[in-house]
Scaffold this motif. Structure first.
Motif, short mmCIF file in Angstrom:
data_model
loop_
_atom_site.label_atom_id
_atom_site.label_comp_id
_atom_site.label_asym_id
_atom_site.label_seq_id
_atom_site.Cartn_x
_atom_site.Cartn_y
_atom_site.Cartn_z
N LEU A 198 0.84 -1.35 -0.04
CA LEU A 198 -0.04 0.16 0.14
C LEU A 198 0.86 1.43 -0.05
CD1 LEU A 198 -2.47 -2.10 0.62
CD2 LEU A 198 -3.25 -0.22 1.95
N GLU A 199 1.90 1.23 0.96
CA GLU A 199 2.89 2.45 0.94
C GLU A 199 3.44 2.52 -0.68
OE1 GLU A 199 5.88 2.20 4.00
OE2 GLU A 199 4.53 3.53 5.28
N ALA A 200 3.98 1.69 -1.29
CA ALA A 200 4.59 1.64 -2.68
C ALA A 200 3.48 2.37 -3.64
CB ALA A 200 4.84 0.30 -3.14
N ASN A 201 2.20 2.06 -3.35
CA ASN A 201 1.20 2.32 -4.38
C ASN A 201 0.50 3.77 -3.92
OD1 ASN A 201 0.79 0.52 -6.75
ND2 ASN A 201 0.98 -1.07 -4.94
N ARG A 202 0.59 4.40 -2.78
CA ARG A 202 -0.29 5.69 -2.44
C ARG A 202 -0.03 6.72 -3.22
NH1 ARG A 202 2.18 7.32 3.57
NH2 ARG A 202 3.89 7.80 2.97
N ASP A 203 1.13 6.81 -3.70
CA ASP A 203 1.60 8.07 -4.58
C ASP A 203 1.54 7.76 -6.19
OD1 ASP A 203 2.21 9.77 -2.47
OD2 ASP A 203 4.01 8.66 -2.21
N ARG A 204 1.20 6.61 -6.71
CA ARG A 204 1.21 6.16 -7.97
C ARG A 204 -0.26 6.22 -8.59
NH1 ARG A 204 4.30 0.19 -7.46
NH2 ARG A 204 6.28 1.05 -7.20
N PRO A 205 -0.44 6.64 -9.70
CA PRO A 205 -1.78 6.70 -10.41
C PRO A 205 -2.10 5.19 -10.94
CG PRO A 205 0.11 7.40 -12.03
CD PRO A 205 0.68 7.36 -10.85
N ILE A 206 -1.24 4.38 -11.15
CA ILE A 206 -1.75 3.15 -11.49
C ILE A 206 -1.06 2.26 -10.42
CG2 ILE A 206 -1.31 1.23 -13.20
CD1 ILE A 206 -1.28 3.34 -15.51
N ARG A 207 -1.87 1.09 -10.00
CA ARG A 207 -1.30 0.46 -8.81
C ARG A 207 -0.80 -0.90 -9.60
NH1 ARG A 207 -6.46 -1.06 -6.75
NH2 ARG A 207 -6.45 0.56 -5.29
N ARG A 208 0.39 -1.02 -8.60
CA ARG A 208 1.36 -2.00 -9.26
C ARG A 208 1.91 -2.95 -8.04
NH1 ARG A 208 5.58 1.04 -12.16
NH2 ARG A 208 3.80 1.23 -13.74
N THR A 209 1.91 -4.11 -8.14
CA THR A 209 2.39 -5.07 -7.19
C THR A 209 3.54 -6.12 -7.59
OG1 THR A 209 0.91 -6.92 -7.83
CG2 THR A 209 0.16 -5.47 -6.08
N THR A 210 3.96 -6.01 -9.29
CA THR A 210 4.90 -6.81 -9.61
C THR A 210 6.35 -6.24 -9.77
OG1 THR A 210 4.49 -5.96 -11.95
CG2 THR A 210 3.27 -7.90 -11.17
N GLY A 211 6.33 -4.78 -9.66
CA GLY A 211 7.46 -4.15 -9.84
C GLY A 211 7.84 -3.97 -11.35
N HIS A 212 7.15 -4.34 -12.45
CA HIS A 212 7.45 -3.98 -13.43
C HIS A 212 6.38 -3.33 -14.34
CE1 HIS A 212 10.71 -6.99 -13.05
NE2 HIS A 212 9.87 -7.87 -12.54
N SER A 213 6.57 -2.35 -15.07
CA SER A 213 5.61 -1.79 -15.61
C SER A 213 5.11 -2.18 -16.88
CB SER A 213 6.10 -0.33 -16.56
OG SER A 213 7.11 -0.68 -17.08
N GLY A 214 3.69 -2.24 -17.44
CA GLY A 214 3.19 -3.15 -18.43
C GLY A 214 2.67 -4.44 -17.82
N GLN A 215 3.26 -4.85 -16.70
CA GLN A 215 2.59 -6.14 -15.86
C GLN A 215 2.18 -5.54 -14.39
OE1 GLN A 215 1.52 -8.85 -17.53
NE2 GLN A 215 2.66 -8.91 -19.40
N ASP A 216 1.13 -4.97 -14.24
CA ASP A 216 1.05 -4.44 -13.32
C ASP A 216 0.61 -5.38 -11.76
OD1 ASP A 216 1.61 -1.80 -14.15
OD2 ASP A 216 -0.63 -1.75 -14.92
N LEU A 217 -0.23 -6.26 -12.10
CA LEU A 217 -0.61 -7.26 -11.28
C LEU A 217 -0.12 -8.74 -11.27
CD1 LEU A 217 -4.26 -5.49 -10.56
CD2 LEU A 217 -2.24 -5.16 -9.42
N PHE A 218 -0.16 -9.24 -10.53
CA PHE A 218 0.06 -10.86 -10.81
C PHE A 218 -0.89 -11.83 -11.27
CE2 PHE A 218 4.04 -9.81 -8.04
CZ PHE A 218 4.94 -10.34 -8.78
N VAL A 219 -2.12 -11.58 -10.55
CA VAL A 219 -3.39 -12.48 -10.51
C VAL A 219 -4.52 -11.60 -10.79
CG1 VAL A 219 -2.23 -14.70 -9.70
CG2 VAL A 219 -3.43 -12.79 -8.10
N TYR A 220 -4.78 -10.69 -10.15
CA TYR A 220 -6.01 -10.00 -10.21
C TYR A 220 -6.26 -9.42 -11.62
CZ TYR A 220 -10.32 -7.19 -8.70
OH TYR A 220 -11.45 -6.78 -8.80
N GLY A 221 -7.69 -9.91 -11.89
CA GLY A 221 -8.07 -9.63 -13.11
C GLY A 221 -7.47 -10.35 -14.50
#
Length: 273
Positions: A202-225
């Motif tokens: 949550l801290e890593a994403n509170r200042d981002r316009p796009i939520r990201r959990t993978t650490g890689h742009s273009g592949q933002d989430l591991f499983v959700y959606g």
């Protein structure tokens, strides 16, 4: 439903627009507060508490709102056309000479004494993005019902405040367990890191316009959606099934190759997952 990082961003936008300034416009379009007028009062602060927003106003008052599934606060400069939905969905308008905040589709909007804020948020567990964060208490809350599926326990804001369905799924993936695994069966080493891992995301994403959990742009989430696309790690097909009960059911995503534990049949299939 907005999650803790999104609510934190909303609170910051409202605070930047309204705090330290006197309200010159006040319109609460809720029957209970139809005659309430906050003009002439200074907005002292807008603070998040989990998924709740607390707007503190001069005179010891707090306007409490919750966005739930599709509520939103928008901030507009003078002369800018309001956008966010049709006029009949507006529930609150608060403004000063420089900015106007408009609340759309707010399912919860109530005016409290600031000293009574506990009535709205006192039931919440430690706030992942708040000054009251306490990882030990959060973990103790989660483990208090060891038979409860971890996904349901994470969504219960009484345990820890700020996690929504996206983070529930992503956290379970990062821990390598399914959301249906009973909390009490979570390996000790996984349980020990869970609260701080949640806070870190949550801290890593509170200042981002796009939520990201993978650490890689273009592949933002591991499983959700991502069902039924391949898992980013093992290439197994990501699965989705509902978790919860009644109106609280949420589409829940997991990878059968990377996550161990019980799981239902994915949508559209019979038999065990």
């Amino acid at each position: 439903m907005p999650e803790g990082d999104t609510v934190w961003q909303t609170a910051r936008r409202l605070h930047d627009a309204l705090a330290g300034r006197v309200l010159t416009r006040s319109d609460l379009r809720v029957p209970r507060y139809a005659t309430v007028d906050l003009t002439g009062r200074e907005v002292l602060a807008v603070v998040p508490r989990g998924k709740h927003l607390l707007m503190r106003v001069e005179g010891g008052l707090t306007l409490h709102s919750h966005l739930r599934m599709d509520g939103a606060w928008r901030v507009f400069a003078p002369g800018r056309r309001w956008s966010g939905g049709p006029a009949h969905q507006i529930r609150a308008v608060l403004g000063n000479a420089e900015r106007t905040a408009v609340g759309y589709r707010l399912p919860v909007l109530e005016l409290l004494r600031t000293t009574d804020e506990h009535r709205a948020v006192g039931h919440l567990g430690p706030d992942l993005l708040g000054a009251d964060w306490d990882p030990e208490r959060a973990l103790a809350n989660l483990l208090a019902d060891p038979a409860r599926p971890i996904g349901e326990a994470l969504l219960d804001q009484r345990n820890l405040a700020g996690i929504g369905n996206v983070y529930k799924c992503e956290l379970c993936f990062l821990l390598g367990v399914t959301p249906w695994l009973p909390v009490g069966e979570l390996p000790t080493e996984h349980a020990a890191v869970l609260p701080e891992l949640a806070r870190k995301l949550l801290e890593a994403n509170r200042d981002r316009p796009i939520r990201r959990t993978t650490g890689h742009s273009g592949q933002d989430l591991f499983v959700y959606g991502r069902a039924p696309r391949p898992c980013l790690r093992c290439r197994s097909s990501v699965r989705v099934a509902d978790q919860g009960y009644g109106s609280r059911e949420r589409p829940t995503y997991w990878c059968p190759g990377c996550q161990w534990g019980p799981a239902p049949a994915p949508r559209g299939r019979a038999g065990a997952g």
